[in-house]
Design an enzyme around this catalytic site. Structure first.
Site, short mmCIF file in Angstrom:
data_model
loop_
_atom_site.label_atom_id
_atom_site.label_comp_id
_atom_site.label_asym_id
_atom_site.label_seq_id
_atom_site.Cartn_x
_atom_site.Cartn_y
_atom_site.Cartn_z
N ASN A 51 6.16 7.47 -12.64
CA ASN A 51 5.91 6.70 -11.44
C ASN A 51 6.23 5.23 -11.70
OD1 ASN A 51 3.51 6.93 -13.08
ND2 ASN A 51 2.21 6.33 -11.38
N GLU A 53 5.51 1.64 -9.76
CA GLU A 53 4.82 0.94 -8.67
C GLU A 53 5.54 -0.35 -8.31
OE1 GLU A 53 0.36 2.63 -9.62
OE2 GLU A 53 0.78 0.53 -10.08
N ASN A 54 5.18 -0.86 -7.14
CA ASN A 54 5.77 -2.09 -6.63
C ASN A 54 4.67 -2.86 -5.92
OD1 ASN A 54 7.30 -3.75 -4.48
ND2 ASN A 54 8.91 -3.03 -5.87
N ALA A 55 4.74 -4.18 -5.97
CA ALA A 55 3.75 -5.01 -5.28
C ALA A 55 3.74 -4.71 -3.78
CB ALA A 55 4.04 -6.49 -5.52
N CYS A 62 6.86 8.06 -6.80
CA CYS A 62 6.10 8.98 -7.66
C CYS A 62 7.00 9.52 -8.77
CB CYS A 62 5.57 10.15 -6.84
SG CYS A 62 4.40 9.67 -5.56
N GLU A 64 7.35 12.58 -9.73
CA GLU A 64 8.03 13.80 -9.33
C GLU A 64 9.33 13.50 -8.58
OE1 GLU A 64 3.52 14.59 -8.71
OE2 GLU A 64 4.88 12.86 -8.75
N CYS A 95 1.51 14.61 -4.40
CA CYS A 95 1.22 14.15 -3.05
C CYS A 95 2.04 14.95 -2.03
CB CYS A 95 1.51 12.65 -2.92
SG CYS A 95 3.27 12.22 -2.89
N CYS A 98 5.86 14.38 -2.18
CA CYS A 98 6.51 15.06 -3.30
C CYS A 98 6.63 16.55 -3.03
CB CYS A 98 5.76 14.80 -4.59
SG CYS A 98 5.99 13.11 -5.20
#
Length: 138
Positions: A51, A53-55, A62, A64, A95, A98
């Site tokens: 995974n 992430e981004n601000a 994700c 997957e 999720c 996904c």
């Protein structure tokens, strides 16, 4: 796109190993919840992803989907199995987004969930996403 839901013990071990290795590379400065995934394709190739992430949270991807998109970029189209690993005691669960992306490339596939103790739970896409909508409906 029906696939044999059985995979070899060797493939299962390799999927788990690669998923566990992938979560070590996760970029998770906000949730601090690293996830790794590895996908096995009908060609026999395995792709791993983590995974990221981004601000701007909506831009987070994700593990997957990261794994699947890397495989698709290399020409893969028939998903056979997915392993999802986390370092926590609880088992991961893909999720909804996904699950739908899995469905784009398989009517059903093996899904291997791995916790931080190396314990596994086996399930299938049809269990996680019953009565699903797929490409054959279009």
């Amino acid at each position: 796109m029906e696939h044999d839901l059985e995979i070899t013990p060797e493939d299962q071990k390799e999927l788990i190993r690669l998923a566990q290795s992938a979560y070590a590379e996760a970029y998770v400065p906000y949730s601090h919840y690293p996830v790794g995934a590895a996908t096995l394709w009908s060609s026999g190739e395995i792709f791993a992803g983590c995974n990221v992430e981004n601000a701007s949270f909506g831009l987070t991807v994700c593990a997957e989907r990261n794994s699947i998109f890397q495989a698709v970029a290399q020409g893969e189209r028939k998903l056979k199995a997915v392993a999802i690993a986390v370092p926590t005691e609880t088992f991961p669960s893909p999720c909804g987004a996904c699950r739908q992306v899995f469905r784009e490339f398989a009517e059903d596939c093996l899904v291997i969930l791995v916790n931080g103790q190396g314990e596994t739970q086996l399930t299938h896409l049809k269990t996680l996403l019953p009565d699903s909508f797929g490409p054959e409906f279009l």
